[in-house]
Design an enzyme around this catalytic site. Structure first.
Site, PDB file in Angstrom:
ATOM      1  N   GLN A   1       8.800   6.134  -8.297  1.00  0.00           N
ATOM      2  CA  GLN A   1       9.006   5.259  -9.451  1.00  0.00           C
ATOM      3  C   GLN A   1       8.938   6.004 -10.791  1.00  0.00           C
ATOM      4  O   GLN A   1       9.453   5.521 -11.787  1.00  0.00           O
ATOM      5  CB  GLN A   1       7.979   4.129  -9.425  1.00  0.00           C
TER       6      GLN A   1
ATOM      7  N   HIS B   1       4.164   5.525  -0.174  1.00  0.00           N
ATOM      8  CA  HIS B   1       4.388   4.428  -1.130  1.00  0.00           C
ATOM      9  C   HIS B   1       5.867   4.059  -1.030  1.00  0.00           C
ATOM     10  O   HIS B   1       6.672   4.348  -1.918  1.00  0.00           O
ATOM     11  CB  HIS B   1       3.994   4.851  -2.549  1.00  0.00           C
TER      12      HIS B   1
ATOM     13  N   ASN C   1       0.774   2.238   1.215  1.00  0.00           N
ATOM     14  CA  ASN C   1       0.746   1.236   0.160  1.00  0.00           C
ATOM     15  C   ASN C   1       1.373  -0.052   0.680  1.00  0.00           C
ATOM     16  O   ASN C   1       2.495  -0.050   1.186  1.00  0.00           O
ATOM     17  CB  ASN C   1       1.551   1.714  -1.056  1.00  0.00           C
ATOM     18  N   GLU C   2       0.640  -1.153   0.601  1.00  0.00           N
ATOM     19  CA  GLU C   2       1.149  -2.507   0.849  1.00  0.00           C
ATOM     20  C   GLU C   2       2.076  -2.604   2.060  1.00  0.00           C
ATOM     21  O   GLU C   2       3.268  -2.916   1.926  1.00  0.00           O
ATOM     22  CB  GLU C   2       1.906  -2.995  -0.383  1.00  0.00           C
TER      23      GLU C   2
HETATM   24  C1  BGC Z   1       3.902  -1.847  -5.711  1.00  0.00           C
HETATM   25  C2  BGC Z   1       4.530  -1.109  -6.876  1.00  0.00           C
HETATM   26  C3  BGC Z   1       5.362  -2.080  -7.690  1.00  0.00           C
HETATM   27  C4  BGC Z   1       4.446  -3.151  -8.231  1.00  0.00           C
HETATM   28  C5  BGC Z   1       5.145  -4.203  -9.068  1.00  0.00           C
HETATM   29  C6  BGC Z   1       3.364  -3.196  -6.060  1.00  0.00           C
HETATM   30  O1  BGC Z   1       3.742  -4.123  -5.080  1.00  0.00           O
HETATM   31  O2  BGC Z   1       2.929  -1.040  -5.112  1.00  0.00           O
HETATM   32  O3  BGC Z   1       5.291  -0.066  -6.358  1.00  0.00           O
HETATM   33  O4  BGC Z   1       6.039  -1.462  -8.719  1.00  0.00           O
HETATM   34  O5  BGC Z   1       3.861  -3.834  -7.154  1.00  0.00           O
HETATM   35  O6  BGC Z   1       6.083  -4.883  -8.305  1.00  0.00           O
END
Ligand code: BGC
Length: 495
Positions: free
Chosen positions: A47, A150, A194-195
């Protein structure tokens, strides 16, 4: 006298979602955070970096995805992004200005492992880059949070099935082991994934992220299992190299609300979304056993992917939670019936540039109630909790020709303060929160939404790459420096 509730009132919540007074006794109106509290900012590689080799050779699934026409809403990409790769010294100076004492970044797995090699090795230049970056962060006295995955896969792994190919899990394990060896002395907190559920939803249900499957629930559920296997393997690999490492993964927590709470079908949808999106992963990590909610669990293909995952039980040394918004959901009529329903178009609260409702109470309730099953380890000790992302987007075009790009981001100031008040209330009630990392330090590439949504405390003018502190950055800097929210912060956005 100021009460935290009056801060929350800054966003005028309607009575039907109002949780009641947040009555914390405050000291002269200010709200203190615990000693040694970590204040930080979060970023992720793709990002912000604009890593030259990645753009040139399209090394990840994402850098290929952005060149497929129509995949990114505003037609932009991340080939340059914020040029963090070259500009990180300047961006770390911004961290000084923000008074933060921790920083979250992710390693660019596709750049570190651009191709399969035997014996296993990582790109030495990329390792040298991350060593220098992490050393610069540590030299400023900041703690480091490092994410391994990520959302971006090496393109060559994506091509052979990504997480659904067991090779990806073996590769992830070797990558984790190797970076623990090369960078372990510079990492304070490791985050394997991540998530994972956001990744599965966007890539296998919504289909607007790679690998781009639409409503392929079964493959999505299989991917959940593979991600659990990957997490367990990486957790064990890091601990084998650095026995006292702190390792976890990042949970995106989202409260789900039924559009009509008296409609049983909306409630069924709410139940499934909550169970699958919020609970399935942390429950599995806690117990070592992947189980789907009933009646899904009795379906033969689901049974096949359920059950114990080797090495998974208890692989969580602290809790890392991202919180942004809640989601209203509703049942959608049609055939075949869709148990997961849809995200409703209805918005009951003031919303951000991405249409996300601003709901600070959700942060309080998730900490005090929703995550109760995961707050304590097997020995009954309270796990440390970090909010590893929280923030909001406003909206203006990458070329700066559309939208309000003023530095007076009063809505973000309100968002920040109201969420910190909610966090402070949870802490005052005994929840072991040890840090808050804002998403994000600088505006950056927001995946399929492109460069338009602006999440930064610091504004980036992409054509010139110029950075400027927004008002929210200054408010955050003051809170971080004093380790408390002052009464006047609650009034700041109204001035
Ligand atoms: C993610 C980021 C994303 C942010 C805003 C999170 O879900 O880890 O990569 O930019 O939210 O959407």
């Amino acid at each position: 006298m100021l009460t935290p509730r009056s801060c929350l009132n800054a966003i005028s919540l309607p009575w039907w979602i109002s949780p009641g007074e947040f009555a914390i006794s405050s000291n002269n109106g200010s709200l203190h955070f615990p000693d040694k509290f970590l204040w930080g900012v979060s970023t992720s590689a793709y990002q912000v970096e604009g890593y030259p080799a990645e753009a040139k050779e399209r090394l990840s699934d994402w850098s290929r995805w952005v060149v497929n026409n129509g995949k990114i809403q505003d037609g932009t990409g991340a080939d340059r992004a914020c040029e963090f790769y070259q500009r990180y010294p300047e961006d770390l100076q911004l961290c000084d200005a923000l008074n933060v004492n921790c920083f979250r970044l992710s390693l660019n797995w596709p750049v570190l492992r651009p191709a399969r090699t035997e014996p296993f090795s990582l790109d030495p230049e990329a390792i040298a880059y991350y060593r220098k970056l992490l050393e610069s962060i540590k030299a400023r006295g900041m703690k480091t949070f490092v994410t391994l995955f990520h959302f971006c896969l090496p393109a060559w792994l994506a091509e052979v099935g990504g997480w659904n190919n067991p090779l990806t899990i073996r590769e992830f394990q070797s990558y984790a082991e190797q970076v623990a060896r090369e960078l372990g002395d510079l990492v304070d907190y490791w985050l394997t994934l991540n998530e994972p559920l956001v990744y599965v939803y966007r890539g296998y249900v919504d289909g607007d992220w790679p690998p781009g499957y639409k409503k392929n629930y079964l493959l999505g559920f299989k991917t959940i299992r593979r991600l659990l296997e990957g997490h367990a393997a990486a957790y064990q690999a890091i601990h084998a190299v650095v026995p006292d490492a702190q390792v976890s993964y990042v949970i995106h927590w989202r409260p789900f609300v039924a559009r009509n709470r008296f409609n049983p079908l909306d409630q069924v949808v709410r139940y499934f979304r909550d169970q699958v999106f919020n609970h399935i992963f942390p429950k599995a990590v806690e117990t070592g056993d992947l189980q789907f909610p009933s009646p899904l669990s009795s379906e033969p293909p689901i049974k096949e992917i359920s059950g114990p995952v080797e090495g998974l039980k208890g692989t969580i040394d602290f809790l890392a939670i991202n919180y942004f918004t809640r989601e209203i959901c509703e049942y959608k009529h049609g055939w075949p019936p869709d148990l997961f329903g849809i995200q409703s178009d209805l918005r009951r609260l003031p919303s951000t540039g991405l249409g996300w409702e601003i709901y600070p109470e959700g942060l309080y309730y998730l900490l005090t109630e929703d995550i109760a099953p995961y707050r304590f380890d097997a020995g009954g000790r309270a796990r440390q909790i970090f909010i590893t992302e929280n923030g909001m987007a406003d909206d203006f075009s990458a070329d700066l020709n559309e939208g309000d790009w003023s530095l007076e981001d009063n809505t973000r100031v309100d968002y920040l303060i109201s969420h910190l008040v909610a966090l402070n209330k949870a802490i005052s009630e005994g929840v072991n929160v040890a840090g808050y990392l804002h998403w994000s330090l600088i505006d950056n590439f927001e995946w399929s939404d492109g460069l338009r949504p602006r999440f930064g405390l610091v504004r980036v003018a992409y054509p010139s790459q110029q950075r400027e502190l927004r008002k929210s950055a200054k408010v955050f800097a003051e809170i971080a420096a004093r380790n408390r929210i002052e009464a006047r912060h609650c009034a700041v956005s109204k001035s």
